[in-house]
Every structure is written in C-alpha cells, then in structure tokens.
Design an enzyme around this catalytic site. Structure first.
Site, PDB file in Angstrom:
ATOM      1  N   ASN A  90       1.243  -1.140   0.099  1.00 34.28           N
ATOM      2  CA  ASN A  90      -0.420   0.129  -0.155  1.00 34.28           C
ATOM      3  C   ASN A  90       1.084   1.130  -0.589  1.00 34.28           C
ATOM      4  O   ASN A  90       1.501   1.459   0.591  1.00 34.28           O
ATOM      5  CB  ASN A  90      -0.907   0.007   1.271  1.00 34.28           C
ATOM      6  N   VAL A  99       0.690   2.577   7.749  1.00 36.33           N
ATOM      7  CA  VAL A  99       2.115   3.096   8.655  1.00 36.33           C
ATOM      8  C   VAL A  99       2.989   3.146   7.165  1.00 36.33           C
ATOM      9  O   VAL A  99       2.713   2.621   6.950  1.00 36.33           O
ATOM     10  CB  VAL A  99       2.865   1.212   8.837  1.00 36.33           C
ATOM     11  N   HIS A 103       6.755  -1.649   3.589  1.00 36.70           N
ATOM     12  CA  HIS A 103       6.796  -3.022   3.808  1.00 36.70           C
ATOM     13  C   HIS A 103       6.321  -3.500   3.032  1.00 36.70           C
ATOM     14  O   HIS A 103       5.335  -2.332   2.308  1.00 36.70           O
ATOM     15  CB  HIS A 103       5.610  -2.836   5.589  1.00 36.70           C
TER      16      HIS A 103
HETATM   17  P1  5GP Z   1      -0.636  -0.555   5.161  1.00 36.11           P
HETATM   18  O1  5GP Z   1      -2.309  -0.156   5.565  1.00 36.11           O
HETATM   19  O2  5GP Z   1       0.316   0.362   6.104  1.00 36.11           O
HETATM   20  O3  5GP Z   1      -0.346  -1.298   3.934  1.00 36.11           O
HETATM   21  O4  5GP Z   1      -0.674  -1.704   6.470  1.00 36.11           O
HETATM   22  C1  5GP Z   1      -0.268  -1.895   7.958  1.00 36.11           C
HETATM   23  C2  5GP Z   1      -0.030  -2.803   8.869  1.00 36.11           C
HETATM   24  O5  5GP Z   1       0.300  -3.764  10.356  1.00 36.11           O
HETATM   25  C3  5GP Z   1      -1.705  -3.047   9.419  1.00 36.11           C
HETATM   26  O6  5GP Z   1      -1.941  -4.279   8.613  1.00 36.11           O
HETATM   27  C4  5GP Z   1      -1.744  -3.294  10.777  1.00 36.11           C
HETATM   28  O7  5GP Z   1      -2.877  -4.445  10.848  1.00 36.11           O
HETATM   29  C5  5GP Z   1      -0.676  -3.880  10.550  1.00 36.11           C
HETATM   30  N1  5GP Z   1       0.017  -3.373  12.125  1.00 36.11           N
HETATM   31  C6  5GP Z   1      -0.673  -1.979  12.588  1.00 36.11           C
HETATM   32  N2  5GP Z   1       0.030  -1.739  14.090  1.00 36.11           N
HETATM   33  C7  5GP Z   1       1.162  -3.189  14.468  1.00 36.11           C
HETATM   34  C8  5GP Z   1       1.452  -3.277  15.263  1.00 36.11           C
HETATM   35  O8  5GP Z   1       1.680  -2.054  16.212  1.00 36.11           O
HETATM   36  N3  5GP Z   1       1.912  -4.959  14.777  1.00 36.11           N
HETATM   37  C9  5GP Z   1       1.391  -5.317  14.589  1.00 36.11           C
HETATM   38  N4  5GP Z   1       1.724  -6.875  13.987  1.00 36.11           N
HETATM   39  N5  5GP Z   1       1.210  -5.382  12.938  1.00 36.11           N
HETATM   40  C10 5GP Z   1       0.646  -3.913  12.660  1.00 36.11           C
END
Ligand code: 5GP
Length: 117
Positions: A90, A99, A103
């Site tokens: 994303n 975030v 990643h």
């Molecule tokens: P994005 O939407 O930025 O691609 O995905 C971020 C991901 O980080 C989400 O799927 C969310 O569930 C995960 N995430 C957010 N906070 C934490 C955390 O504290 N620990 C872990 N292991 N994953 C997290």
C-alpha cells in the site's frame, strides 16, 4: 519526510513487541497484528523509507535486491511457495497506507480469490 513516530519504527527499535519470523541486515518480518487471512506477514525495511517510491528512489540497488530476496525467502519459510501467495504494497492515501514505513504484506495459506482482501 520520514516520521519516526510510527509503529514500525518502534518495532525496529524494540519499543513495541512483535511476533518476528525473520530478520537480516536489511529486512525484518513479523506477523500482522490483524491477520486478514491464515498467513499474513509483514516484511519491513530496516532503512527508514516512507513507501515504495521512497524506497526505490533512496535505497541502493543492492538494498532493493536484498530486500526482495528477503521477501521471497520469508514466503518460502512460511510454506506458501508452492500453494501461492499475494504480495501487497500500500502506498499513500488512496491505497489506505496506515503505517508510513515501507513494508510488503505476504498473504496466503488459503485461496485469496481474484480480488484484494
Ligand atoms: P498498511 O495499510 O500500512 O499497508 O498496513 C499496515 C499493517 O500494519 C496493517 O495490516 C496493520 O494491521 C499492521 N499493524 C499496525 N500496527 C501493528 C502493530 O503494532 N504490530 C503489528 N504486528 N502489526 C501492526
């Protein structure tokens, strides 16, 4: 500009725990806290990049290569090499990037269907 006040920076620095599955000099992989399918692992860079475009622009060719090798290695470790998996990156608002630390999501362990989950 990269903002250190994000959860993955805190995971990298050990301020927040994670269920780690792999780490090397370039990448760290751990289970997503909100799994959206049976296998949902995040692979993050140790380097401080905001998103895919920032990573490709700022990282060295060796770092980019090593990172994607690590993603492939983690997928193999998770046992989804033969059954198949989806990689998700994303980037920005419309993609719902939560975030702002680069990643890759590895999704698999069950049929994911044609659409994004
Ligand atoms: P994005 O939407 O930025 O691609 O995905 C971020 C991901 O980080 C989400 O799927 C969310 O569930 C995960 N995430 C957010 N906070 C934490 C955390 O504290 N620990 C872990 N292991 N994953 C997290």
């Amino acid at each position: 500009m990269y903002n250190r006040d994000n959860v993955f920076y805190k995971i990298l620095n050990g301020q927040i725990p994670c269920e780690k599955v792999y780490e090397d000099a370039i990448a760290v992989a751990f289970h997503d806290i909100h799994r959206c399918c049976r296998i949902h692992v995040l692979v993050i860079t140790r380097g401080l990049y905001i998103n895919f475009a920032d990573f490709v622009k700022q990282a060295s060719a060796d770092e980019v290569k090593s990172f994607f090798h690590a993603v492939s290695h983690v997928a193999n470790m998770l046992g989804v090499k033969d059954s198949g998996y989806r990689l998700l990156m994303n980037s920005g608002l419309d993609a719902g990037q939560e975030v702002e630390h680069f990643h890759v999501h590895i999704l698999g362990g069950e049929p994911l269907g044609k659409k994004l989950k």
